[in-house]
Design an enzyme around this catalytic site. Structure first.
Site, PDB file in Angstrom:
ATOM      1  N   SER A 152       0.853  -1.192   0.000  1.00 46.19           N
ATOM      2  CA  SER A 152       0.000   0.000   0.000  1.00 46.19           C
ATOM      3  C   SER A 152       0.885   1.237   0.000  1.00 46.19           C
ATOM      4  O   SER A 152       2.030   1.195   0.478  1.00 46.19           O
ATOM      5  CB  SER A 152      -0.887   0.016   1.249  1.00 46.19           C
ATOM      6  OG  SER A 152      -1.492   1.286   1.437  1.00 46.19           O
ATOM      7  N   TYR A 166      -1.382  -0.558  10.280  1.00 44.31           N
ATOM      8  CA  TYR A 166      -1.538  -0.946   8.874  1.00 44.31           C
ATOM      9  C   TYR A 166      -0.311  -0.514   8.079  1.00 44.31           C
ATOM     10  O   TYR A 166       0.250  -1.294   7.298  1.00 44.31           O
ATOM     11  CB  TYR A 166      -2.796  -0.292   8.300  1.00 44.31           C
ATOM     12  CG  TYR A 166      -3.050  -0.596   6.838  1.00 44.31           C
ATOM     13  CD1 TYR A 166      -3.623  -1.806   6.453  1.00 44.31           C
ATOM     14  CD2 TYR A 166      -2.736   0.341   5.847  1.00 44.31           C
ATOM     15  CE1 TYR A 166      -3.874  -2.081   5.110  1.00 44.31           C
ATOM     16  CE2 TYR A 166      -2.983   0.075   4.507  1.00 44.31           C
ATOM     17  CZ  TYR A 166      -3.554  -1.134   4.146  1.00 44.31           C
ATOM     18  OH  TYR A 166      -3.797  -1.408   2.815  1.00 44.31           O
TER      19      TYR A 166
END
Length: 269
Positions: A152, A166
């Site tokens: 990501s 995350y």
């Protein structure tokens, strides 16, 4: 001069095998469609039996060679069982491993609890790491192995809304790709990471419905829009093709320009 026959070989996955995790929906689903379109034979896993069966039925109707297993990737025994199934189906050889599955609970760092940490680490990082270990002998045996991690942009730059846990799991995947690229090159295995911006999926729906968050994201994205699943899957599959055989250890952002656009973080007083 490159012959047409050579061109076809470089741009084909005919006869190759792939495992894609968390692939019954979203980006994973798009990756399967792309892989199948290039001729690969694929096995997928997903935690949802309903979504898995629905997707398998759709792919069967399209003539794709896709099989699947229900698997909770946070479970060590279930990961081992999945790889035993993959080894059996593909005769002990695997060409492509796409570590796609991922979860996100966005919170301020001070509000995270131990369960949040375990949830992210076990799903996003530990599962991918273990699948790489389990698949290594199969990838090596194939003579042509490619691992792709779905990372990501949150693992490349700081995105407050995604949360620190995350972001750290995705940053770790980027580093894992670099390590494996060097360690396993001698075994004929490449490893890369693909780092998307926000993409239109069921997982991102709540974020995109928050007008202020969406506007904040788009204001920092030069292309001025969120991505589509097929815009990520096309890069993932390219990295698996023989045409990409000299690319390894890279983290490539599919982000509409977000990570190269200068912006300042202004903390609230």
């Amino acid at each position: 001069m490159v012959t047409r026959k050579m061109d076809k070989r470089l741009w084909s996955l005919q006869g190759m095998t792939a495992l894609v995790t968390g692939a019954a929906s979203g980006i994973g689903y798009a990756i399967v469609e792309e892989l199948a379109g290039f001729g690969a034979k694929i096995h997928i896993c997903d935690i949802s039996k309903t979504l898995l069966n629905q997707s398998l039925s759709e792919w069967e109707n399209k003539g794709f060679q896709v099989s699947g297993s229900v698997c909770d990737v946070t479970s060590h025994p279930e990961r081992e069982k999945l790889m035993q199934t993959v080894s059996s189906i593909f005769d002990g050889k695997l060409n492509i491993l796409v570590n796609n599955v991922g979860v996100l609970r966005g919170k301020p760092t001070t509000e995270y609890v131990a369960d949040d940490f375990t949830f992210h680490i076990s799903t996003n990082l530990e599962a991918a790491y273990h699948f790489c270990q389990l698949s290594h002998p199969l990838l090596k045996a194939s003579g042509y192995g490619s691992i792709v991690f779905l990372s990501s942009v949150a693992g490349v730059v700081s995105l407050i809304d995604c949360g620190s846990i995350y972001g750290l799991t995705k940053g770790a995947l980027n580093q894992l790709a670099r390590n494996l690229a060097c360690e396993w090159a001698k075994d004929g295995i490449r490893a890369n990471a693909v780092a998307p911006n926000v993409v239109k999926t069921a997982q991102s729906q709540s974020f995109l419905e928050d007008v202020s968050k969406k506007e904040g994201l788009l204001s920092r994205t030069p292309l001025g829009r969120v991505g589509e699943p097929n815009e990520v899957s096309s890069l993932v599959v390219f990295l698996c093709l023989p045409a990409a055989s000299y690319i390894t250890g890279q983290t490539i952002c599919v982000d509409g320009g977000l990570t190269v656009n200068g912006f300042s973080y202004q903390p609230h007083a």
